[in-house]
Structures are given as structure tokens and as C-alpha cells.
Enzyme design. Sequence first.
Site, mmCIF file in Angstrom:
data_model
loop_
_atom_site.group_PDB
_atom_site.id
_atom_site.type_symbol
_atom_site.label_atom_id
_atom_site.label_comp_id
_atom_site.label_asym_id
_atom_site.label_seq_id
_atom_site.Cartn_x
_atom_site.Cartn_y
_atom_site.Cartn_z
ATOM 1 N N LEU A 1 0.840 -1.201 0.000
ATOM 2 C CA LEU A 1 0.000 0.000 0.000
ATOM 3 C C LEU A 1 0.876 1.252 0.000
ATOM 4 C CD1 LEU A 1 -2.829 -0.839 2.576
ATOM 5 C CD2 LEU A 1 -3.095 -0.425 0.116
ATOM 6 N N GLY B 1 19.049 14.603 -15.711
ATOM 7 C CA GLY B 1 19.120 15.763 -14.810
ATOM 8 C C GLY B 1 17.748 16.317 -14.504
ATOM 9 N N HIS C 1 6.848 38.628 10.777
ATOM 10 C CA HIS C 1 8.283 38.903 10.773
ATOM 11 C C HIS C 1 8.937 38.261 11.981
ATOM 12 C CE1 HIS C 1 12.069 41.001 10.225
ATOM 13 N NE2 HIS C 1 12.032 41.306 11.519
#
Length: 470
Positions: free
Chosen positions: A47, A188, A447
Site C-alpha cells: 500500500l 538531470g 516577521h
Amino acid sequence: MAKKPIMGKEDLQYDLAVIGGGPGGYTAAIYGAKKKLKVALVEKDKLGGVCLNRGCIPTKTLINSANFYNKSKSSSKIGINLEGVTVDWSNVQKNKDQVVTNLRGGVQGLLKANGVTLYRGKASLIDKNTVAIDGESQDRIRAKNIIIATGSVPQKPPFAGGNLEGVISSDEALDFDDIPSSMVIVGGGVIGIEMAYIYNSFGTEVTIIEMLPDLLTGQDRDVIKEINRVLRRKKIKLLTNTRVMSVENDGGQLLVNYESKGEAGQVNAEKLLVAIGRKVLTSAVDNIGIAMDDKGIKVDERLRTNIANIYAIGDVTGKLMLAHVASKQAMKAVEDIVGIQAKMDYSIVPSCIYTNPEIASVGLNEEEARAKYGNVKIGKFPLGASGKAMTMGENIGFVKIVADGEWNEILGVHIVGPQATELIAEGALAIKLQCTVEELVDTIHAHPTLAENVMEASLDILDEAIHKIG
Ligand code: FAD
């Protein structure tokens, strides 16, 4: 054991039978059950499919170990002296296997909790309502609707010597007994780059060979430039415009013969990982006339095949081979079955690469946006100017926003840097809600956070980035 006879038309035991228990199939089964359908799921192996057992989860667990190792080696920079940090590879493997096992148990638990009946065995469709199962039991089940979610397998090497010992696919690259001393990676793309990052971190000498002029085809040019720089810094050798012609045995090592820009070349390696793409797995539907296109099972925008009650989702459709695409297709197919008008939209799919720095993008890249709209605006914010990135000591990268030139609507977001794969969700939502640069800027971002950099890149489109010079 004798096969059971096919039941009569009236004996449709299930509303929905799903073939394949990967992220596409198990999501379809659980979501179907949540929509009150009586659901069966057939899985021939483990699974969770490729994603959980041989893809997303094991790679990201190895990447977590690699990141931890890299950080510990340079921890004295932030005042933490960790002497003699070493890699215990068998425990790296054990940890990865444990994570996979735990999550697999979780999927099984979810199926059970939602009342999905699980059949263990290889399924094949006999007719549009009947699934034959070859496994622990030899059941035949009948369902009103069928979803095919049988996924994909690695492409075989297209060059001579591809069957030599040491030439491997991503499946084997997850289970090495020892860390290889050297590895050539053919391809790549995302899988190749993530594998390069993992093994380079653990000390393997890595060479990537890519046939095309660039890595990561489809990514924004600035992202490709940045990632080339990162690979150079990590001393990962990159050969673009290069094609592997053959591989041969060379005294216990592999000798990889390649052609680069018309010139022949060779490189030795202990392993040759072939990561050139994946092949769809359609044997479950070979006999019932399901239409295919050049990529996989042909589906419409509601994931319907040419047979009315049969749907296909995930890698087997050959669309974008990503777990989050498979699971979204699963939900759309189930919605169509229960009568909700639902269409699959492939234009806002986040693409994530979990290297360090991480790479994530969504929507159009600059080139695509210019081709489509002509007039576009670009905002960019470097992580070197980000307070949060500095506190983390991870300030390589940037956020780039591509917006429509007339209305400032956000068309694409491209991030290189820490937690890029998390941050990209804001970009996806912004594009989905047709958010403008001004609306994103007007949204307060906490912030210090990395998310502020998305706001700063948006401000840059208005020439108003606060923390950027010029
Ligand atoms: P699969 O996951 O392939 O599942 C198909 C299931 O069907 C399998 O369990 C198979 O055993 C079963 N099956 C097949 N035929 C039958 C049959 N006849 N009867 C019964 N069962 C059958 N994607 C991401 O989004 N993020 C990532 O970070 C990421 N990393 C990856 C890393 C690697 C190394 C690889 C190889 C892939 C990665 N992917 C990633 C891709 C992702 O794993 C696949 O897109 C995803 O697993 C596709 O889901 P699926 O359900 O379509 O198919």
C-alpha cells in the site's frame, strides 16, 4: 484454485472498485468512501505505491538525514561544536524504512476506518464492470465504476550494457548496503538531482549526465542558473548536451561511454543510476479496449476513459507524474462519479525539488509568461537580504514573481532557498485566486519569516521592495 463464476449484472457488489493503492488509488478509495460509496481497493504489492515505498517518502527521509549531516559538519559556525560527526548508514536506512512502514500502516488504518474493502492481488479487468484478482484469493468483484490507478515503473536504460550489475534505477538507489564511492546519474530531472544531492552529501563522487542543454527542463531560467551554481559549489560534476552510448564492466567498476557535443568521453563509477523517466503500467486494462494516447491512458478533463464508467488517474495517465497530481485527479474522478461537476486543471501544479537549497515553482516561468502575454513584470528578492534566512544561516537563493504587465496579476512564483517547498503554497493560492501583486503586498506577513520574501518580491514589481537595494 478454480475461478469464481462471473456474477450476474444485478450483482454489482461495489459502487467503486479502485485498482492500485498508491497516492492516486488510496485517495480515490478513501474519498469515495467519504462520499458514501461502497468501495473496494485492489493492490498487488505494498500500500502507498511508489510515492510511499520507493519515491517521495523514502527520498525525503534520506534527504533529512543528509541535511542533518551537512548542518552538523558546519555547526561550529553557529557556536555549536560537534566533534567527530559520522554517518551510520545502516541506521540511516533503518530510519527511512521505519518511516515508510509507519506511514504504510497509517494508510491501511485509514482504509479500514473508512470501510474500504482491501483485496491483495494483481487485478485485471475482464469487462467494464468486472475485476479479476490473482493473489491471496482469486476473487472476482463487480463494480458500477472503476478507477485505474496502476502507476508507473522506471524506464529501462536505452543503451548497451544496461543490464550489468551496478546499473540501477531509483528503486535500488534507495536501498544500498553501503554508500557508493562514485555514481554516474543519467538524467538531470527532479529524481536525478535529488539523488545527486543525497549521495553527494554522504561523500559519493557524483557525475550527472544530461542529454539536453540544461538540467530541470521547464524551470525558470534564473532557477536553472542558481542550481547550476549550487551543484558547482558542491562539486557535483555536470555534463549537459551529453548522451550515454554504452556501459561496460571495467575490473569491478563500470565504464560509462558517452558522447558530448560530438566528442567521445568516458567516466568510471561504482554505480550508474538511470533516471530518465518512467513508463506507465497498463497491464490491468490490456484486454478491454481502453484508448491510450502517446503518454498513457487517455482521459478527459474529468478523468474519464473512452469507456463510460472507467476512470484513470495518477501516473498511468502520463500527465504530470506527481503524487499531488494523482491525489487531486483521484478526488476529481470520485466527484464526477457522485455527480459533482469537477474538472482537472493542470495549470497550477507546484513543482518541488527537495535539495538544499530547495527549489519550488508554480504557474508560468518568465519565458512562458512573455510568450503568452508579451507584457509581463518581474519582481525578485534575494535571500541575502532576508532577516530570517540570515538567522538560519541559509541565505542562498531568491524569490521571483512573474506578473501580468497590465493588471499585476500573479502568474508565476519561483523560489530557491530554505523551505521553498512549503512557501510555494502561498504562490499556488495566489495564482488560484487570481491575486494581484498589490493584494499580496497588502496581506500582512509575519516577521521574521521566509514568507516575507514572497511579499518583498511582490513589492519589487512595484519598485518598492523595502529591504532591497536598487
Ligand atoms: P503508484 O504510486 O505507482 O501506485 C500504483 C500502485 O498500483 C502500486 O502500488 C502498484 O503495485 C499497483 N498496481 C499496479 N498494477 C496493478 C494491478 N494490476 N493490480 C493491482 N495493483 C496494481 N512525487 C511527488 O509529488 N513528490 C515527490 O517528492 C516525489 N518524489 C519521487 C521520488 C522518486 C524516486 C520517484 C520514483 C517518484 C517520486 N514522485 C514524487 C512521483 C510519485 O511517486 C508518483 O507520481 C506517484 O506515486 C504516482 O501515484 P499513483 O497512485 O499514480 O501510482
